[in-house]
Design a protein around this motif. Sequence first.
Motif, PDB file in Angstrom:
ATOM      1  N   LYS A   7       0.851  -1.191   0.000  1.00  0.00           N
ATOM      2  CA  LYS A   7       0.000   0.000   0.000  1.00  0.00           C
ATOM      3  C   LYS A   7       0.878   1.229   0.000  1.00  0.00           C
ATOM      4  O   LYS A   7       1.868   1.300   0.734  1.00  0.00           O
ATOM      5  N   TRP A   8       0.517   2.167  -0.825  1.00  0.00           N
ATOM      6  CA  TRP A   8       1.322   3.376  -0.967  1.00  0.00           C
ATOM      7  C   TRP A   8       1.288   4.205   0.292  1.00  0.00           C
ATOM      8  O   TRP A   8       2.265   4.768   0.725  1.00  0.00           O
ATOM      9  N   TYR A   9       0.103   4.332   0.815  1.00  0.00           N
ATOM     10  CA  TYR A   9      -0.079   5.118   2.035  1.00  0.00           C
ATOM     11  C   TYR A   9      -1.201   4.448   2.786  1.00  0.00           C
ATOM     12  O   TYR A   9      -1.995   3.695   2.207  1.00  0.00           O
ATOM     13  N   PRO A  10      -1.286   4.686   4.090  1.00  0.00           N
ATOM     14  CA  PRO A  10      -2.186   3.888   4.921  1.00  0.00           C
ATOM     15  C   PRO A  10      -3.611   3.820   4.374  1.00  0.00           C
ATOM     16  O   PRO A  10      -4.239   2.772   4.416  1.00  0.00           O
ATOM     17  N   GLY A  11      -4.103   4.926   3.832  1.00  0.00           N
ATOM     18  CA  GLY A  11      -5.514   4.936   3.435  1.00  0.00           C
ATOM     19  C   GLY A  11      -5.746   4.556   1.985  1.00  0.00           C
ATOM     20  O   GLY A  11      -6.831   4.780   1.459  1.00  0.00           O
ATOM     21  N   LEU A 226       4.917  22.961  -3.393  1.00  0.00           N
ATOM     22  CA  LEU A 226       3.577  22.673  -2.866  1.00  0.00           C
ATOM     23  C   LEU A 226       3.250  21.196  -3.009  1.00  0.00           C
ATOM     24  O   LEU A 226       2.741  20.561  -2.082  1.00  0.00           O
ATOM     25  N   GLU A 227       3.553  20.632  -4.185  1.00  0.00           N
ATOM     26  CA  GLU A 227       3.236  19.216  -4.413  1.00  0.00           C
ATOM     27  C   GLU A 227       3.979  18.320  -3.439  1.00  0.00           C
ATOM     28  O   GLU A 227       3.404  17.389  -2.880  1.00  0.00           O
ATOM     29  N   SER A 228       5.257  18.650  -3.243  1.00  0.00           N
ATOM     30  CA  SER A 228       6.050  17.824  -2.333  1.00  0.00           C
ATOM     31  C   SER A 228       5.439  17.849  -0.937  1.00  0.00           C
ATOM     32  O   SER A 228       5.261  16.809  -0.301  1.00  0.00           O
ATOM     33  N   LEU A 229       5.094  19.045  -0.453  1.00  0.00           N
ATOM     34  CA  LEU A 229       4.560  19.171   0.905  1.00  0.00           C
ATOM     35  C   LEU A 229       3.176  18.534   1.013  1.00  0.00           C
ATOM     36  O   LEU A 229       2.888  17.790   1.950  1.00  0.00           O
ATOM     37  N   ALA A 234      -0.630  14.043   2.323  1.00  0.00           N
ATOM     38  CA  ALA A 234      -1.709  13.133   1.926  1.00  0.00           C
ATOM     39  C   ALA A 234      -1.278  11.681   2.044  1.00  0.00           C
ATOM     40  O   ALA A 234      -2.080  10.819   2.401  1.00  0.00           O
ATOM     41  N   TYR A 235      -0.004  11.404   1.724  1.00  0.00           N
ATOM     42  CA  TYR A 235       0.442  10.011   1.705  1.00  0.00           C
ATOM     43  C   TYR A 235       1.107   9.601   3.014  1.00  0.00           C
ATOM     44  O   TYR A 235       1.629   8.495   3.119  1.00  0.00           O
ATOM     45  N   GLY A 236       1.146  10.505   3.988  1.00  0.00           N
ATOM     46  CA  GLY A 236       1.796  10.182   5.240  1.00  0.00           C
ATOM     47  C   GLY A 236       3.291   9.923   5.090  1.00  0.00           C
ATOM     48  O   GLY A 236       3.876   9.102   5.770  1.00  0.00           O
ATOM     49  N   ARG A 237       3.912  10.626   4.094  1.00  0.00           N
ATOM     50  CA  ARG A 237       5.350  10.509   3.866  1.00  0.00           C
ATOM     51  C   ARG A 237       6.056  11.653   4.556  1.00  0.00           C
ATOM     52  O   ARG A 237       5.426  12.644   4.920  1.00  0.00           O
ATOM     53  N   GLN A 238       7.370  11.584   4.634  1.00  0.00           N
ATOM     54  CA  GLN A 238       8.131  12.740   5.086  1.00  0.00           C
ATOM     55  C   GLN A 238       8.416  13.624   3.869  1.00  0.00           C
ATOM     56  O   GLN A 238       8.875  13.131   2.850  1.00  0.00           O
ATOM     57  N   TYR A 372       8.181   8.219  -6.544  1.00  0.00           N
ATOM     58  CA  TYR A 372       8.916   8.573  -5.332  1.00  0.00           C
ATOM     59  C   TYR A 372      10.013   7.550  -5.101  1.00  0.00           C
ATOM     60  O   TYR A 372       9.784   6.349  -5.125  1.00  0.00           O
ATOM     61  N   HIS A 373      11.227   8.081  -4.869  1.00  0.00           N
ATOM     62  CA  HIS A 373      12.391   7.205  -4.821  1.00  0.00           C
ATOM     63  C   HIS A 373      12.313   6.115  -3.772  1.00  0.00           C
ATOM     64  O   HIS A 373      12.688   4.985  -4.008  1.00  0.00           O
ATOM     65  N   GLU A 374      11.811   6.496  -2.593  1.00  0.00           N
ATOM     66  CA  GLU A 374      11.927   5.552  -1.493  1.00  0.00           C
ATOM     67  C   GLU A 374      10.899   4.424  -1.597  1.00  0.00           C
ATOM     68  O   GLU A 374      10.973   3.454  -0.874  1.00  0.00           O
ATOM     69  N   LEU A 375       9.935   4.580  -2.488  1.00  0.00           N
ATOM     70  CA  LEU A 375       8.882   3.573  -2.568  1.00  0.00           C
ATOM     71  C   LEU A 375       8.808   2.960  -3.960  1.00  0.00           C
ATOM     72  O   LEU A 375       8.867   3.667  -4.956  1.00  0.00           O
ATOM     73  N   THR A 376       8.677   1.654  -4.047  1.00  0.00           N
ATOM     74  CA  THR A 376       8.325   1.055  -5.324  1.00  0.00           C
ATOM     75  C   THR A 376       7.226   0.045  -5.064  1.00  0.00           C
ATOM     76  O   THR A 376       7.151  -0.555  -3.999  1.00  0.00           O
ATOM     77  N   ARG A 377       6.394  -0.110  -6.061  1.00  0.00           N
ATOM     78  CA  ARG A 377       5.283  -1.046  -5.924  1.00  0.00           C
ATOM     79  C   ARG A 377       5.830  -2.470  -5.855  1.00  0.00           C
ATOM     80  O   ARG A 377       6.685  -2.847  -6.654  1.00  0.00           O
ATOM     81  N   GLU A 378       5.338  -3.232  -4.909  1.00  0.00           N
ATOM     82  CA  GLU A 378       5.739  -4.629  -4.786  1.00  0.00           C
ATOM     83  C   GLU A 378       5.289  -5.362  -6.047  1.00  0.00           C
ATOM     84  O   GLU A 378       4.126  -5.296  -6.410  1.00  0.00           O
ATOM     85  N   SER A 379       6.208  -5.987  -6.743  1.00  0.00           N
ATOM     86  CA  SER A 379       5.784  -6.634  -7.987  1.00  0.00           C
ATOM     87  C   SER A 379       5.239  -8.018  -7.695  1.00  0.00           C
ATOM     88  O   SER A 379       5.694  -8.714  -6.786  1.00  0.00           O
ATOM     89  N   GLY A 380       4.274  -8.421  -8.452  1.00  0.00           N
ATOM     90  CA  GLY A 380       3.687  -9.742  -8.314  1.00  0.00           C
ATOM     91  C   GLY A 380       2.689  -9.836  -7.185  1.00  0.00           C
ATOM     92  O   GLY A 380       2.394  -8.909  -6.482  1.00  0.00           O
TER      93      GLY A 380
END
Lengths: 380, 268
Positions: A7-11, A226-229, A234-238, A372-380
């Motif tokens: 999941k990208w972000y909790p919600g 603005l987008e970064s912040l 929204a995604y609960g990222r830093q 986003y660099h720190e996240l990649t979608r789990e493949s499969g």
Amino acid sequence: MAEQVKKWYPGEGKITPARVVLYLLVMLGAVSALIRLFFGLGATTNLSDAYPWGLWISFDVLAGVALAGGGFTMAATIYIFNLKKFEPLLRPAKISAFLGYLLFIIGLTLDLGQPWRIWHPMIMWNPQSVLFEVAWCVMLYTAVLAIDVLILALERFRKEKLVQFFRQIYLVLVVAGIILSTLHQSSLGALYLLLPEKMSDLWASQAIGPLFFVSAIIGGMSMIILESLLSARAYGRQPEMNILPDFARGLSIVLIAYFAMKVTDIYARGVNVLVWDRPHFFFLVELVGTVGLPALLLSLPAVRHSEKGLLTGAGIAAFGVVLNRFNVSLTSYGGYREFSYFPSFFEIIITLSLVAGGILLFDFLTRNLPVYHELTRESG
Amino acid sequence: MSKAMLIDTTKCIGCRACQVACKSWNDLPGEPAAYSETWSSPRYLSSHQYTRIIFREAAAPDGSLRWHFIKRQCMHCLDPACESVCPVGALKRLPEGPVVYDDGRCIGCRYCMMACPFQIPKFEWGKAVPLIRKCTFCAERQAEGLAPACASTCPTGALLFGEREELLREARHRLGTAPERYYPQVYGDRIVGGTSKLYLTAASFEELGLNHRGFRTDLGEVPYGIYGRAWMSKVPLVALTVGGLAVGLHYLNRRLAAVQARQGDKEG
């Protein structure tokens, strides 16, 4: 190594009230667009022979393109000026630039009297027309942005060979993108070179092309912040607080340069700004409130290093670019006729729905592409 | 040599036969009369009203009031702003004089309406598939050797159709022989590079209160298309400069970074 997440972000996937509002707006906009297509511009807009261009040109076209200037600004930062530390900001900027242009083209299509002829400038040429040049540049630049997003999709689906191919020609794409952006961002202002007699002296400047170009850089840079912040929230990222303050310092320098350009322009043309009427009020708000103020704010380290300060500074700067485009295209033109213009329900709904659609698509693309660099979608 | 029309407003009696002739030749729909404060009807030009007579009552220098009837329509500029701005070349000035519009090319962007210094092109707001409409100078009649519908119907000879040079000579002749009758200027002679409609008036457009209603006097003698063309002529140079700088800086900055990294290695 990037963290792999399901999941990208909790919600993610949950239906939140905000999401419901956005979807509703998009649906309302789609219905409005159909009504506009079937019943025509006269029936659905408040445009008239006195005001041939209204909200859609001011916001969807002029402001939208300027705020989507983050694509070429970031590409120049990373690839031309080799400031690699800002790289985490590059991919979101590409996505939002692509979406910005996509939505702008949808908005423009609805604004045209003959939407299905939007391709005419490709074969019916008039090389002395500034709008002809804008049409070509926008067409080609959107293609460049689409290839950029395509590369992200190829990465996601692990088409290594194709990614490799595009990496090899990448500099060509970057340089083409920067040339095309320089041309059409400034030419959107140059459209107004031909109607100085209809405009208020405050904005009817021969320097309007360069002014539009520099303010598009401001629009692009402030939207990136603005987008970064906001997406972090929204995604609960830093948010990228390690690089954003430095980036905002860059923005403050551009703002100062733009402020100097505006003041020089007004002074050189000998325009009296201290008159008490509507255009002058809006001009002073634009110059002092939305260029001078954020330039000052963002040049203070304390402001730059706080999330709230960045949000305020970049927010005002982005709003200032929008205000400038409205001023050039509506406020400036307003005093010319005994008629007045205020957008209709359909015009407002369609513009709002484009923004809502942009947010939803941004969310969709960032969730499904390696943005986003720190996240990649789990493949499969 | 191109065709033009001399509009001697001192000869106009305000009968509006030209309006009717224009409507009937162009097959334009009628509309309920709507009078302006000064009895002009209709109040505005529109996509189905290519010309109208503006009624104006103004005081002469001796204090007496008199009526002025000023015909308004496309000025058919010698170097039209509309032709210059149209991104698809839908508006074209024919060598014979008329500025004509090609229904098949127009995309409906309305830049011509924004750019025209006389605010002439009008949009078919009432239609789902709208086009631009304006006076055509009866180009199709001219092609058959006929005068425009308005000129051929004018009962007083206020509308004179002919070669532009000859009409200019005629206008100056009239100014010279009856100076008390005219304001000493031919409107359209040189404004925005010259127009095919040439006006003689009894008073200046400022006195008539029309200088901000389609007859601006502060437009200058330079055709507005020049600003667009000047901009466009710089495009190739700007593109090359920006492209060259971008490529050059890319390699320069990369090299600088590499050198710095190597120096860092040596020192470390």
